[in-house]
Design an enzyme around this catalytic site. Sequence first.
Site, PDB file in Angstrom:
ATOM      1  N   ARG A  34       0.740   2.936  -3.191  1.00 36.42           N
ATOM      2  CA  ARG A  34       0.091   4.240  -3.369  1.00 36.42           C
ATOM      3  C   ARG A  34       0.799   5.447  -2.766  1.00 36.42           C
ATOM      4  NH1 ARG A  34      -6.015   3.249  -1.765  1.00 36.42           N
ATOM      5  NH2 ARG A  34      -4.968   2.597   0.134  1.00 36.42           N
ATOM      6  N   ASP A  79      -2.088  -9.150  -4.908  1.00 36.48           N
ATOM      7  CA  ASP A  79      -2.989  -8.818  -3.804  1.00 36.48           C
ATOM      8  C   ASP A  79      -3.494 -10.118  -3.197  1.00 36.48           C
ATOM      9  OD1 ASP A  79      -4.373  -6.514  -2.436  1.00 36.48           O
ATOM     10  OD2 ASP A  79      -6.067  -7.800  -2.882  1.00 36.48           O
TER      11      ASP A  79
HETATM   12  O1  CP3 Z   1       4.260  -3.682  -1.597  1.00 33.97           O
HETATM   13  C1  CP3 Z   1       3.356  -4.470  -1.421  1.00 33.97           C
HETATM   14  O2  CP3 Z   1       3.225  -5.022  -0.356  1.00 33.97           O
HETATM   15  C2  CP3 Z   1       2.438  -4.662  -2.596  1.00 33.97           C
HETATM   16  C3  CP3 Z   1       1.650  -5.902  -2.711  1.00 33.97           C
HETATM   17  C4  CP3 Z   1       0.390  -5.950  -1.850  1.00 33.97           C
HETATM   18  C5  CP3 Z   1      -0.848  -5.313  -2.128  1.00 33.97           C
HETATM   19  N1  CP3 Z   1      -1.772  -5.757  -1.235  1.00 33.97           N
HETATM   20  C6  CP3 Z   1      -1.118  -4.389  -3.250  1.00 33.97           C
HETATM   21  C7  CP3 Z   1      -2.319  -3.519  -3.211  1.00 33.97           C
HETATM   22  C8  CP3 Z   1       0.225  -6.701  -0.691  1.00 33.97           C
HETATM   23  C9  CP3 Z   1       1.253  -7.506   0.088  1.00 33.97           C
HETATM   24  C10 CP3 Z   1      -1.151  -6.573  -0.314  1.00 33.97           C
HETATM   25  C11 CP3 Z   1      -1.728  -7.284   0.836  1.00 33.97           C
HETATM   26  C12 CP3 Z   1      -3.121  -7.033   1.197  1.00 33.97           C
HETATM   27  N2  CP3 Z   1      -4.194  -6.754   0.381  1.00 33.97           N
HETATM   28  C13 CP3 Z   1      -3.631  -7.174   2.518  1.00 33.97           C
HETATM   29  C14 CP3 Z   1      -2.820  -7.585   3.726  1.00 33.97           C
HETATM   30  C15 CP3 Z   1      -1.883  -6.518   4.195  1.00 33.97           C
HETATM   31  C16 CP3 Z   1      -2.435  -5.578   5.179  1.00 33.97           C
HETATM   32  O3  CP3 Z   1      -2.218  -4.349   4.941  1.00 33.97           O
HETATM   33  O4  CP3 Z   1      -2.920  -5.996   6.204  1.00 33.97           O
HETATM   34  C17 CP3 Z   1      -5.006  -6.892   2.473  1.00 33.97           C
HETATM   35  C18 CP3 Z   1      -5.951  -6.889   3.644  1.00 33.97           C
HETATM   36  C19 CP3 Z   1      -5.342  -6.637   1.124  1.00 33.97           C
HETATM   37  C20 CP3 Z   1      -6.706  -6.372   0.562  1.00 33.97           C
HETATM   38  C21 CP3 Z   1      -6.762  -5.064  -0.113  1.00 33.97           C
HETATM   39  N3  CP3 Z   1      -6.232  -4.809  -1.361  1.00 33.97           N
HETATM   40  C22 CP3 Z   1      -7.309  -3.839   0.389  1.00 33.97           C
HETATM   41  C23 CP3 Z   1      -7.960  -3.676   1.744  1.00 33.97           C
HETATM   42  C24 CP3 Z   1      -7.112  -2.868  -0.611  1.00 33.97           C
HETATM   43  C25 CP3 Z   1      -7.572  -1.431  -0.632  1.00 33.97           C
HETATM   44  C26 CP3 Z   1      -6.873  -0.557   0.303  1.00 33.97           C
HETATM   45  C27 CP3 Z   1      -5.346  -0.693   0.349  1.00 33.97           C
HETATM   46  O5  CP3 Z   1      -4.871  -1.317   1.285  1.00 33.97           O
HETATM   47  O6  CP3 Z   1      -4.637  -0.207  -0.545  1.00 33.97           O
HETATM   48  C28 CP3 Z   1      -6.400  -3.486  -1.666  1.00 33.97           C
HETATM   49  C29 CP3 Z   1      -5.915  -2.820  -2.893  1.00 33.97           C
HETATM   50  C30 CP3 Z   1      -4.441  -2.810  -3.065  1.00 33.97           C
HETATM   51  N4  CP3 Z   1      -3.603  -3.871  -2.894  1.00 33.97           N
HETATM   52  C31 CP3 Z   1      -3.670  -1.701  -3.527  1.00 33.97           C
HETATM   53  C32 CP3 Z   1      -2.348  -2.138  -3.616  1.00 33.97           C
HETATM   54  C33 CP3 Z   1      -1.164  -1.350  -4.107  1.00 33.97           C
HETATM   55  C34 CP3 Z   1      -4.217  -0.330  -3.909  1.00 33.97           C
HETATM   56  C35 CP3 Z   1      -4.706  -0.389  -5.304  1.00 33.97           C
HETATM   57  C36 CP3 Z   1      -4.847   0.967  -5.919  1.00 33.97           C
HETATM   58  O7  CP3 Z   1      -5.769   1.696  -5.547  1.00 33.97           O
HETATM   59  O8  CP3 Z   1      -3.998   1.287  -6.777  1.00 33.97           O
END
Ligand code: CP3
Length: 347
Positions: A34, A79
């Site tokens: 993002r 994710d």
């Molecule tokens: O570059 C990368 O690392 C992309 C792949 C990736 C995503 N999520 C994409 C994503 C990875 C490795 C994750 C891991 C993830 N997802 C974790 C562990 C990492 C950490 O930060 O501790 C957790 C707890 C999640 C669960 C999750 N997914 C949350 C809490 C959210 C919303 C808030 C946020 O962190 O963005 C997501 C959605 C998510 N996962 C998005 C992305 C790019 C945002 C989606 C969007 O709004 O377009």
Amino acid sequence: MEGCLVNSVERMIAACSCQHVDRPPVWLMRQAGRYLPEYLELRRKHSFWDVLRSPALALEVALQPFRRFQLDAAILFSDILVLLDAMGAQVAYTDKGPSMGRPFRGARDLPSIYKLDPHRDLPWVGEAMELLCQHMHPQRAVIGFAGAPLTLAAYLCEGGPSKDLRTIKSLSYRDPHLVQDLLLALADAVADLLIMQVDAGADLLQVFDTWAGNLSPQDHELLCVPANKRLAQRLKERDVPVILYERGAASHLESSSRLGFQVHSIDTSLSLSRAREILPAGTAIQGNTDPAVLMAPPEYIHTHVREMIQRAGHLGLIVNLGQGLVPEIPVEGVAAFVRAVTEYQAP
Ligand code: CP3
């Protein structure tokens, strides 16, 4: 070989086993996502679930940071919660964070976890990994990932993000066997998902234990240690390095260091040199810049990176952040950070 490791795959793998490298490798947690305008642009046309389930779109997003920065590794675009959705938890991504339409409520919910087959239930994860490897290999390393059992169980029981994890904790005080069964079943499901990613080409793996730091030492022994140990053991079925990231869990590092992970990803609450003292010799570390540093002027970022590598020692080190990139971080800050590492010359 001395002095001529120029390929990112070799550099990453050598760093994981504390072998000689020309400079430490660099990638960033949440590097695809993002904070990039091109990601936001793509998301205007496609929902997050559409991107996750489409290998071509997931590939595009994973490649986006490479058009800007000289990173050593790509991470699969997926994710941690897709696994829970495949188990029937009905995951929705909302403005307030992810939510489970069907949270875990008791033993009757266990069978769907035991019967998960990632090849059948999450085929697009394997396909996205294959595509990404086709584009990255042999120049760049590719990282597969999943959530750790406790972090997934926390989302499953709480129904969404929760800092105090009160539902899973109280369930484990009331019914410790049920929670152990849940965690061990998740450990196997996570192992199966990660093994599928290795078989699709991943060079190394990272396990995200985002909620591990929200536990007392006693609860960490119960809720993280056995399941993560089982996961590490299962992953020995494949010969790839595995990184464990426990957010906010500096005080648990000593206990986690005995579980069998080759690399520990350290968050901002612990210095890398202190982490080296806690971990057994031969264990590599990853980390641990505060993402806020990327909002500093480029010269500040440059000095920060050089000093961090010098203090930590450049062998057995993967340069990364202490926690994932957030949308507020400017692209120029990321560029300065990556450049500082790629220009680093080991003494
Ligand atoms: O570059 C990368 O690392 C992309 C792949 C990736 C995503 N999520 C994409 C994503 C990875 C490795 C994750 C891991 C993830 N997802 C974790 C562990 C990492 C950490 O930060 O501790 C957790 C707890 C999640 C669960 C999750 N997914 C949350 C809490 C959210 C919303 C808030 C946020 O962190 O963005 C997501 C959605 C998510 N996962 C998005 C992305 C790019 C945002 C989606 C969007 O709004 O377009």
